[in-house]
Write a protein that holds these residues in place. Structure first.
Motif, mmCIF file in Angstrom:
data_model
loop_
_atom_site.group_PDB
_atom_site.id
_atom_site.type_symbol
_atom_site.label_atom_id
_atom_site.label_comp_id
_atom_site.label_asym_id
_atom_site.label_seq_id
_atom_site.Cartn_x
_atom_site.Cartn_y
_atom_site.Cartn_z
ATOM 1 N N LEU A 87 0.822 -1.214 0.000
ATOM 2 C CA LEU A 87 0.000 0.000 0.000
ATOM 3 C C LEU A 87 0.853 1.260 0.000
ATOM 4 O O LEU A 87 0.491 2.269 -0.624
ATOM 5 N N LEU A 88 2.004 1.223 0.692
ATOM 6 C CA LEU A 88 2.856 2.412 0.806
ATOM 7 C C LEU A 88 4.010 2.388 -0.191
ATOM 8 O O LEU A 88 4.807 3.331 -0.222
ATOM 9 N N ASP A 89 4.095 1.311 -0.974
ATOM 10 C CA ASP A 89 5.143 1.171 -1.978
ATOM 11 C C ASP A 89 6.528 1.369 -1.354
ATOM 12 O O ASP A 89 7.380 2.090 -1.860
ATOM 13 N N GLU A 90 6.728 0.722 -0.219
ATOM 14 C CA GLU A 90 7.976 0.817 0.536
ATOM 15 C C GLU A 90 8.106 -0.452 1.367
ATOM 16 O O GLU A 90 7.107 -0.992 1.848
ATOM 17 N N ASN A 91 9.321 -0.949 1.497
ATOM 18 C CA ASN A 91 9.500 -2.135 2.355
ATOM 19 C C ASN A 91 9.302 -1.740 3.813
ATOM 20 O O ASN A 91 10.050 -0.932 4.376
ATOM 21 N N ILE A 92 8.272 -2.307 4.419
ATOM 22 C CA ILE A 92 7.893 -1.989 5.795
ATOM 23 C C ILE A 92 8.241 -3.174 6.690
ATOM 24 O O ILE A 92 7.990 -4.328 6.340
ATOM 25 N N TRP A 93 8.811 -2.856 7.847
ATOM 26 C CA TRP A 93 9.069 -3.900 8.840
ATOM 27 C C TRP A 93 8.467 -3.506 10.170
ATOM 28 O O TRP A 93 7.800 -2.466 10.266
ATOM 29 N N PHE A 94 8.660 -4.290 11.194
ATOM 30 C CA PHE A 94 7.879 -4.099 12.425
ATOM 31 C C PHE A 94 8.699 -4.372 13.679
ATOM 32 O O PHE A 94 9.745 -5.005 13.642
ATOM 33 N N GLU A 95 8.171 -3.907 14.786
ATOM 34 C CA GLU A 95 8.708 -4.215 16.107
ATOM 35 C C GLU A 95 7.533 -4.372 17.068
ATOM 36 O O GLU A 95 6.696 -3.471 17.177
ATOM 37 N N ILE A 96 7.451 -5.508 17.719
ATOM 38 C CA ILE A 96 6.363 -5.760 18.672
ATOM 39 C C ILE A 96 6.699 -5.058 19.980
ATOM 40 O O ILE A 96 7.716 -5.353 20.614
ATOM 41 N N LYS A 97 5.845 -4.122 20.380
ATOM 42 C CA LYS A 97 6.095 -3.328 21.588
ATOM 43 C C LYS A 97 5.391 -3.911 22.813
ATOM 44 O O LYS A 97 5.927 -3.863 23.922
ATOM 45 N N GLU A 98 4.185 -4.420 22.612
ATOM 46 C CA GLU A 98 3.441 -5.051 23.702
ATOM 47 C C GLU A 98 2.799 -6.329 23.183
ATOM 48 O O GLU A 98 2.479 -6.438 22.003
ATOM 49 N N ASP A 99 2.618 -7.302 24.088
ATOM 50 C CA ASP A 99 2.123 -8.621 23.691
ATOM 51 C C ASP A 99 1.082 -9.080 24.715
ATOM 52 O O ASP A 99 1.323 -9.003 25.924
ATOM 53 N N GLN A 100 -0.038 -9.553 24.212
ATOM 54 C CA GLN A 100 -1.072 -10.058 25.133
ATOM 55 C C GLN A 100 -0.553 -11.204 25.995
ATOM 56 O O GLN A 100 -0.930 -11.334 27.160
ATOM 57 N N LEU A 101 0.306 -12.038 25.432
ATOM 58 C CA LEU A 101 0.829 -13.161 26.197
ATOM 59 C C LEU A 101 1.804 -12.712 27.285
ATOM 60 O O LEU A 101 2.195 -13.508 28.138
ATOM 61 N N HIS A 102 2.188 -11.431 27.259
ATOM 62 C CA HIS A 102 3.005 -10.875 28.334
ATOM 63 C C HIS A 102 2.143 -10.213 29.395
ATOM 64 O O HIS A 102 2.660 -9.596 30.324
ATOM 65 N N GLY A 103 0.823 -10.324 29.227
ATOM 66 C CA GLY A 103 -0.091 -9.768 30.210
ATOM 67 C C GLY A 103 -0.701 -8.438 29.832
ATOM 68 O O GLY A 103 -1.489 -7.862 30.589
ATOM 69 N N HIS A 104 -0.376 -7.913 28.634
ATOM 70 C CA HIS A 104 -0.956 -6.647 28.194
ATOM 71 C C HIS A 104 -2.370 -6.881 27.657
ATOM 72 O O HIS A 104 -2.745 -7.990 27.274
ATOM 73 N N ASP A 105 -3.127 -5.794 27.607
ATOM 74 C CA ASP A 105 -4.529 -5.893 27.171
ATOM 75 C C ASP A 105 -4.625 -6.200 25.680
ATOM 76 O O ASP A 105 -5.588 -6.797 25.224
ATOM 77 N N GLN A 106 -3.618 -5.805 24.919
ATOM 78 C CA GLN A 106 -3.623 -6.024 23.481
ATOM 79 C C GLN A 106 -2.185 -6.078 22.979
ATOM 80 O O GLN A 106 -1.243 -5.749 23.701
ATOM 81 N N MET A 107 -2.034 -6.499 21.756
ATOM 82 C CA MET A 107 -0.720 -6.521 21.116
ATOM 83 C C MET A 107 -0.538 -5.204 20.366
ATOM 84 O O MET A 107 -1.407 -4.788 19.598
ATOM 85 N N ILE A 108 0.594 -4.535 20.586
ATOM 86 C CA ILE A 108 0.895 -3.281 19.898
ATOM 87 C C ILE A 108 2.158 -3.483 19.067
ATOM 88 O O ILE A 108 3.194 -3.895 19.583
ATOM 89 N N VAL A 109 2.038 -3.188 17.774
ATOM 90 C CA VAL A 109 3.149 -3.381 16.847
ATOM 91 C C VAL A 109 3.421 -2.072 16.125
ATOM 92 O O VAL A 109 2.502 -1.466 15.571
#
Length: 337
Positions: A147-169
């Motif tokens: 969609l952005l015509d650019e190679n996009i990558w990610f970093e997981i900042k929060e994870d539900q399995l770590h006890g957070h309410d939601q996963m934030i990437v």
């Protein structure tokens, strides 16, 4: 289940069933439905069992990203903001969990996605894992790379399995690609394999060294008071030290009056190290009461020993082992009958 040909529209997503053909359609494309906590869990478990934890993590990451690029192509023609809203609604309709794209900056090509109760989280929770896998995070990276015509990558900042309410990437432009990660894992596995082979070779080499120590230059008691040590092959410093140590430790055990060093089996030319070895063994044997005799001396070997500059003239020398043994027992006042 709906009857043949029935259609449903859920939040703008179209579903259709053809019961006569056993085909399910979603958004005009053939689809399938799996149970998350058993069938899909078993699928994930099998991949991890066969591939191993590290490789399967990469498999899910690469598969997620590449599937995302297919989805991104499907929404071609929409702006990233328009597609973001459409995609999250579509995924919610098919049980992928609740997802929301936030802080989308189309100029910088950065954004975050909040994901709650995704199917991947539910599978990983059923597996008893401590972290959610990379499939969905990589999947959205693939979608927005298109969609952005650019190679996009990610970093997981929060994870539900770590006890957070939601996963934030968090997502951002990056030189990291699935191909690079595949190559990196391949190199890591090759390196690990090389290290393992090196370790195995070292273990085998050490084992061979021990065998060589046991069979190389054995101390052979041939008669009371007479032992023979055949010198075999070529000697380096380590092997020479081992020969001296082994010989001198065994001479008292056999109460040896005479030590016969048989040079017949020496490999190649005689160098300074070899002649120094002979001199060292002979001198040490004298100190513990054993006289040294050299046998197996050919004319050529005698010349080579002389050229090394080491004086072995104080030792009795003979051409054959038989001559050396007869001389030794004669010096002890004995004879072979």
């Amino acid at each position: 289940m709906a009857d043949y040909g029935e259609k449903l529209d859920v939040a703008g997503s179209k579903f259709q069933w053809d019961m006569q053909k056993g085909i399910f359609h979603f958004e005009g494309q053939e689809g399938i439905v799996f149970w998350v906590r058993n069938a899909m869990k078993e699928f994930f478990d099998t991949i991890e069992e066969i591939s191993g934890q590290e490789a399967s993590h990469l498999v899910f990451e690469v598969a997620g990203f590449r599937q995302g690029t297919v989805v991104g192509d499907y929404f071609d023609g929409l702006t990233a903001a328009e597609a973001a809203h459409k995609i999250t609604d579509t995924y919610a309709a098919v049980g992928w969990g609740l997802a929301k794209v936030v802080n989308l900056n189309e100029e910088k090509k950065t954004f975050s996605i909040h994901i709650k109760d995704s199917w991947e989280y539910r599978i990983n929770h059923s597996q008893g894992k401590s972290s959610t896998g990379p499939f969905l995070a990589a999947h959205y990276a693939g979608v927005f790379s298109r969609l952005l015509d650019e190679n996009i990558w990610f970093e997981i900042k929060e994870d539900q399995l770590h006890g957070h309410d939601q996963m934030i990437v968090d997502y951002f432009p990056s030189v990291t690609t699935v191909k690079k990660n595949i190559h990196q894992l391949s190199r890591a596995k090759e390196s690990a394999r090389i290290h393992e082979l090196e370790r195995m070779v070292e273990e085998k080499t050490q084992g061979l060294r021990e065998v060589i120590k046991q069979i190389s230059s054995p101390v052979i008691p041939v008669l009371d008071g007479v032992v023979v040590v055949p010198l075999l092959g070529k000697y380096d410093e380590e092997r020479a030290e081992e020969l001296v140590y082994s010989t001198l430790n065994k001479l008292p055990r056999y109460k040896a009056d005479y030590l016969i060093l048989d040079l017949t089996g020496l490999d190649g030319s005689v160098d300074h190290l070899t002649t120094s070895l002979l001199e060292k063994i002979g001198s040490a044997a004298d100190l513990i009461g054993s006289k040294t005799i050299l046998v197996g001396l050919s004319a050529g070997l005698a010349v080579e020993i002389t050229q090394t500059g080491v004086n072995l003239g104080r030792f009795d020398c003979f051409q054959t082992l038989q001559h050396g043994i007869h001389y030794a027992i004669g010096q002890m006042g004995k004879q072979i009958i």
